[in-house]
Design an enzyme around this catalytic site. Structure first.
Site, PDB file in Angstrom:
ATOM      1  N   CYS A 269       0.842  -1.302   0.010  1.00  0.00           N
ATOM      2  CA  CYS A 269       0.101   0.173   0.392  1.00  0.00           C
ATOM      3  C   CYS A 269       0.701   1.511   0.067  1.00  0.00           C
ATOM      4  O   CYS A 269       1.522   1.387   0.554  1.00  0.00           O
ATOM      5  CB  CYS A 269      -1.034  -0.318   1.302  1.00  0.00           C
TER       6      CYS A 269
ATOM      7  N   CYS B 214      -0.479   3.910   2.179  1.00  0.00           N
ATOM      8  CA  CYS B 214      -0.417   3.555   3.574  1.00  0.00           C
ATOM      9  C   CYS B 214      -0.438   2.762   4.428  1.00  0.00           C
ATOM     10  O   CYS B 214       0.293   1.763   3.761  1.00  0.00           O
ATOM     11  CB  CYS B 214      -1.906   4.526   4.497  1.00  0.00           C
ATOM     12  N   SER B 215      -1.803   1.980   4.513  1.00  0.00           N
ATOM     13  CA  SER B 215      -0.840   0.560   4.817  1.00  0.00           C
ATOM     14  C   SER B 215      -2.003  -0.878   5.005  1.00  0.00           C
ATOM     15  O   SER B 215      -2.504  -1.526   6.144  1.00  0.00           O
ATOM     16  CB  SER B 215      -0.606   0.437   7.028  1.00  0.00           C
ATOM     17  N   CYS B 216      -3.109  -0.520   4.044  1.00  0.00           N
ATOM     18  CA  CYS B 216      -3.954  -1.230   4.012  1.00  0.00           C
ATOM     19  C   CYS B 216      -3.037  -3.012   2.785  1.00  0.00           C
ATOM     20  O   CYS B 216      -2.574  -3.119   2.653  1.00  0.00           O
ATOM     21  CB  CYS B 216      -4.815  -0.720   2.440  1.00  0.00           C
TER      22      CYS B 216
HETATM   23 FE    FE Z   1      -3.240   1.954   2.914  1.00  0.00          FE
END
Ligand code: FE
Length: 199
Positions: free
Chosen positions: A107, A110-112
């Site tokens: 991602c 961000c951090s999906c």
């Molecule tokens: Fe994300």
């Protein structure tokens, strides 16, 4: 707040906003903190890479299931009893590794991450370095994870979003003939499901 904003807000400010929101929902009898805790606990207990392992093992032993998985992963995962209803309207897409193509998920914003199928994401997945370099130089990043791919294997990098998450279907290990579906599922690792490891 969209999923992609969470990296840009201090965790203290976010924590205060959540507390305020929960208090307001409680005041209006829409939610109790105990119920919220129970829901989160149930979700986290059920969110493990064993779920991803089950999906992949079924795809390895059942070609028709694999095709359904590649066509509509959200539906295929529900079919084997993994409840992702909390997750709607996020869609899941499965991408299959072959002898010609390797897939890796990231991602960039961000951090999906498909937590329900892989469990909580590792720190490196959320790192700025992984997020930026995986797109720019995937082969070098994969080599650092110990994944050495022949030069003619194409690498596909999939950028997760708040609407669409990915899971990698790794190649079935050689010498896994005769194993039961449960034994196959146990061979599937979290990093294999992200694409940063081979099995
Ligand atoms: Fe994300």
């Amino acid at each position: 707040m969209s999923d992609h904003d969470h990296d840009h807000e201090s965790s203290a400010a976010l924590s205060n906003r959540v507390k305020t929101l929960v208090a307001q929902l409680e005041q209006r009898d829409l939610l109790t903190e105990a119920k919220l805790d129970a829901t989160v606990e149930t979700f986290l207990l059920k969110a493990t890479p064993a779920n991803g392992g089950r999906v992949v093992a079924r795809a390895w032993v059942d070609a028709a299931f694999k095709q359904r998985l590649l066509d509509d992963a959200s539906a295929a995962v529900a079919e084997i009893g993994i409840d992702m209803s909390h997750w709607a309207p996020v869609k899941l897409r499965a991408v299959e590794n072959t002898d010609r193509e390797h897939n890796v998920i990231v991602c960039t914003l961000c951090s999906c991450y498909p937590i329900a199928l892989l469990g909580p994401s590792p720190a490196w997945y959320k790192s700025a370095e992984y997020r930026s370099r995986t797109v720019r130089e995937p082969r070098a990043v994969l080599a650092e994870f110990g994944v050495a791919l022949p030069p003619d294997v194409r690498i596909n990098v999939w950028d997760s979003t708040s609407e669409l998450r990915y899971i990698v279907v790794p190649r079935r290990p050689q010498a896994s003939e005769g194993l039961s579906e449960a034994e196959l599922a146990a061979l599937v690792t979290r990093d294999g499901l992200v694409g940063t490891a081979l099995l």
